[in-house]
Design a protein around this motif. Sequence first.
Motif, PDB file in Angstrom:
ATOM      1  N   LEU A  61     -25.118  58.927  21.238  1.00  0.00           N
ATOM      2  CA  LEU A  61     -24.661  58.218  22.430  1.00  0.00           C
ATOM      3  C   LEU A  61     -23.290  57.588  22.217  1.00  0.00           C
ATOM      4  N   THR A  62     -22.557  57.447  23.293  1.00  0.00           N
ATOM      5  CA  THR A  62     -21.314  56.679  23.258  1.00  0.00           C
ATOM      6  C   THR A  62     -21.648  55.220  23.539  1.00  0.00           C
ATOM      7  N   ASN A  63     -20.750  54.322  23.200  1.00  0.00           N
ATOM      8  CA  ASN A  63     -21.004  52.888  23.372  1.00  0.00           C
ATOM      9  C   ASN A  63     -21.275  52.505  24.815  1.00  0.00           C
ATOM     10  N   ASP A  64     -20.597  53.195  25.767  1.00  0.00           N
ATOM     11  CA  ASP A  64     -20.768  52.835  27.169  1.00  0.00           C
ATOM     12  C   ASP A  64     -22.109  53.299  27.737  1.00  0.00           C
ATOM     13  N   MET A  65     -22.900  54.023  26.946  1.00  0.00           N
ATOM     14  CA  MET A  65     -24.232  54.439  27.398  1.00  0.00           C
ATOM     15  C   MET A  65     -25.301  53.422  27.014  1.00  0.00           C
ATOM     16  N   LEU A  66     -24.948  52.451  26.188  1.00  0.00           N
ATOM     17  CA  LEU A  66     -25.884  51.431  25.736  1.00  0.00           C
ATOM     18  C   LEU A  66     -25.549  50.091  26.388  1.00  0.00           C
ATOM     19  N   PRO A  67     -26.540  49.248  26.624  1.00  0.00           N
ATOM     20  CA  PRO A  67     -26.261  47.918  27.166  1.00  0.00           C
ATOM     21  C   PRO A  67     -25.327  47.157  26.237  1.00  0.00           C
ATOM     22  N   SER A  68     -24.387  46.426  26.806  1.00  0.00           N
ATOM     23  CA  SER A  68     -23.494  45.621  25.987  1.00  0.00           C
ATOM     24  C   SER A  68     -24.284  44.489  25.328  1.00  0.00           C
ATOM     25  N   LYS A  69     -23.699  43.884  24.308  1.00  0.00           N
ATOM     26  CA  LYS A  69     -24.370  42.775  23.631  1.00  0.00           C
ATOM     27  C   LYS A  69     -24.616  41.624  24.599  1.00  0.00           C
ATOM     28  N   ILE A  70     -23.665  41.430  25.541  1.00  0.00           N
ATOM     29  CA  ILE A  70     -23.838  40.349  26.528  1.00  0.00           C
ATOM     30  C   ILE A  70     -25.036  40.640  27.432  1.00  0.00           C
ATOM     31  N   GLU A  71     -25.138  41.899  27.902  1.00  0.00           N
ATOM     32  CA  GLU A  71     -26.271  42.253  28.761  1.00  0.00           C
ATOM     33  C   GLU A  71     -27.587  42.116  28.017  1.00  0.00           C
ATOM     34  N   SER A  72     -27.609  42.562  26.758  1.00  0.00           N
ATOM     35  CA  SER A  72     -28.831  42.449  25.961  1.00  0.00           C
ATOM     36  C   SER A  72     -29.245  40.990  25.808  1.00  0.00           C
ATOM     37  N   MET A  73     -28.263  40.115  25.554  1.00  0.00           N
ATOM     38  CA  MET A  73     -28.552  38.689  25.410  1.00  0.00           C
ATOM     39  C   MET A  73     -29.101  38.115  26.699  1.00  0.00           C
ATOM     40  N   ILE A  74     -28.545  38.549  27.843  1.00  0.00           N
ATOM     41  CA  ILE A  74     -29.008  38.048  29.148  1.00  0.00           C
ATOM     42  C   ILE A  74     -30.477  38.402  29.369  1.00  0.00           C
ATOM     43  N   TRP A  75     -30.855  39.664  29.016  1.00  0.00           N
ATOM     44  CA  TRP A  75     -32.250  40.069  29.162  1.00  0.00           C
ATOM     45  C   TRP A  75     -33.159  39.227  28.281  1.00  0.00           C
ATOM     46  N   TYR A  76     -32.749  38.985  27.044  1.00  0.00           N
ATOM     47  CA  TYR A  76     -33.554  38.177  26.136  1.00  0.00           C
ATOM     48  C   TYR A  76     -33.665  36.736  26.646  1.00  0.00           C
ATOM     49  N   ILE A  77     -32.544  36.187  27.091  1.00  0.00           N
ATOM     50  CA  ILE A  77     -32.535  34.799  27.580  1.00  0.00           C
ATOM     51  C   ILE A  77     -33.412  34.659  28.820  1.00  0.00           C
ATOM     52  N   ASN A  78     -33.349  35.650  29.735  1.00  0.00           N
ATOM     53  CA  ASN A  78     -34.196  35.608  30.928  1.00  0.00           C
ATOM     54  C   ASN A  78     -35.673  35.573  30.550  1.00  0.00           C
ATOM     55  N   GLY A  79     -36.035  36.381  29.542  1.00  0.00           N
ATOM     56  CA  GLY A  79     -37.422  36.387  29.087  1.00  0.00           C
ATOM     57  C   GLY A  79     -37.832  35.032  28.529  1.00  0.00           C
ATOM     58  N   LEU A  80     -36.935  34.417  27.746  1.00  0.00           N
ATOM     59  CA  LEU A  80     -37.231  33.106  27.172  1.00  0.00           C
ATOM     60  C   LEU A  80     -37.332  32.032  28.247  1.00  0.00           C
ATOM     61  N   ILE A  81     -36.471  32.132  29.269  1.00  0.00           N
ATOM     62  CA  ILE A  81     -36.502  31.145  30.368  1.00  0.00           C
ATOM     63  C   ILE A  81     -37.828  31.218  31.109  1.00  0.00           C
ATOM     64  N   ILE A  82     -38.264  32.451  31.412  1.00  0.00           N
ATOM     65  CA  ILE A  82     -39.533  32.622  32.130  1.00  0.00           C
ATOM     66  C   ILE A  82     -40.690  32.063  31.312  1.00  0.00           C
ATOM     67  N   MET A  83     -40.688  32.368  30.001  1.00  0.00           N
ATOM     68  CA  MET A  83     -41.745  31.852  29.124  1.00  0.00           C
ATOM     69  C   MET A  83     -41.694  30.323  29.071  1.00  0.00           C
ATOM     70  N   SER A  84     -40.488  29.767  29.004  1.00  0.00           N
ATOM     71  CA  SER A  84     -40.332  28.317  28.922  1.00  0.00           C
ATOM     72  C   SER A  84     -40.810  27.622  30.195  1.00  0.00           C
ATOM     73  N   LEU A  85     -40.500  28.225  31.353  1.00  0.00           N
ATOM     74  CA  LEU A  85     -40.943  27.651  32.625  1.00  0.00           C
ATOM     75  C   LEU A  85     -42.461  27.570  32.687  1.00  0.00           C
ATOM     76  N   PHE A  86     -43.102  28.671  32.271  1.00  0.00           N
ATOM     77  CA  PHE A  86     -44.558  28.653  32.255  1.00  0.00           C
ATOM     78  C   PHE A  86     -45.079  27.630  31.245  1.00  0.00           C
ATOM     79  N   LEU A  87     -44.392  27.522  30.102  1.00  0.00           N
ATOM     80  CA  LEU A  87     -44.846  26.621  29.047  1.00  0.00           C
ATOM     81  C   LEU A  87     -44.809  25.168  29.494  1.00  0.00           C
ATOM     82  N   PHE A  88     -43.746  24.788  30.243  1.00  0.00           N
ATOM     83  CA  PHE A  88     -43.588  23.395  30.635  1.00  0.00           C
ATOM     84  C   PHE A  88     -44.207  23.083  31.996  1.00  0.00           C
ATOM     85  N   ILE A  89     -44.192  24.088  32.907  1.00  0.00           N
ATOM     86  CA  ILE A  89     -44.709  23.831  34.254  1.00  0.00           C
ATOM     87  C   ILE A  89     -46.186  24.181  34.354  1.00  0.00           C
TER      88      ILE A  89
END
Length: 260
Positions: free
Chosen positions: A202-230
């Motif tokens: 694959l070429t680099n532009d076929m893979l999610p950028s590091k920023i996009e990957s971080m956003i997906w991970y952070i979104n998952g953590l946010i959802i888990m955190s919301l459930f954990l506290f709420i």
Amino acid sequence: MCAKIINLRQRGNSEGFVIEKEDQTGSWQTYFTVFHTEEGYKLVSQNSDYIVYRKKQILNKFEELIAQDTQNSSNKFIRKFKKFDTFMSKSYDSILYRSDNFFSYDSVGLGTKGYAYLIKKDYTPLSVAIVKPFKKNNNFKMTLCCTEEISEDDIESSLLIFMLSYISSSEIYDAGSFKLEWSATYSIDMRKYLTKEFRQMLTNDMLPSKIESMIWYINGLIIMSLFLFIKPDVLIFGLTLSLLLIIAGKIRTYYYLKED
């Protein structure tokens, strides 16, 4: 770095469609023709002629015959029992037997880059088929990535296992329906299948950028955190239930395999 990139597109509807391949001049040539018959769907190319059965053919308790070469019955596409999943339904591996070899794949969501099928030949990484996330009238566009040394026969086998899987799924019934669609999924837990051998195709532009990957991970953590506290009780209940279902699935798989 991807040594060879092959662009393909689907044109038509669920009653009949073609898969076109882009040549070196930028023109599109028909590669596969698919049409509906009483027995199921027929897939035809210059070298292949497969029937994808309307009703799955049960070979034994472990295997289901999904499609078969009309000229050579040993060339077939089957689903082989793998395990019972979290919801206690059967999970299968999809395998294409062709020319005394077998081909399999793992699917991985690449976020906004699309969906990847990581195709292996006899357990060895062979190619990556990336389905673009944007669809017009539910007709997909796809890029096949592979090494320069790949044979034309292996290219066709790579496309065959993807096509037979697609035709045997419910997605085919939406082909040609009038709508625009854009979707993105990111398989955090499936990224382990995207090994170094596949990444080199694959070429680099076929893979999610590091920023996009971080956003997906952070979104998952946010959802888990919301459930954990709420709603911590809901989260604990959900995790406990999932764990119990996973354990039950493994036990069911063990006894299912032991029965034979």
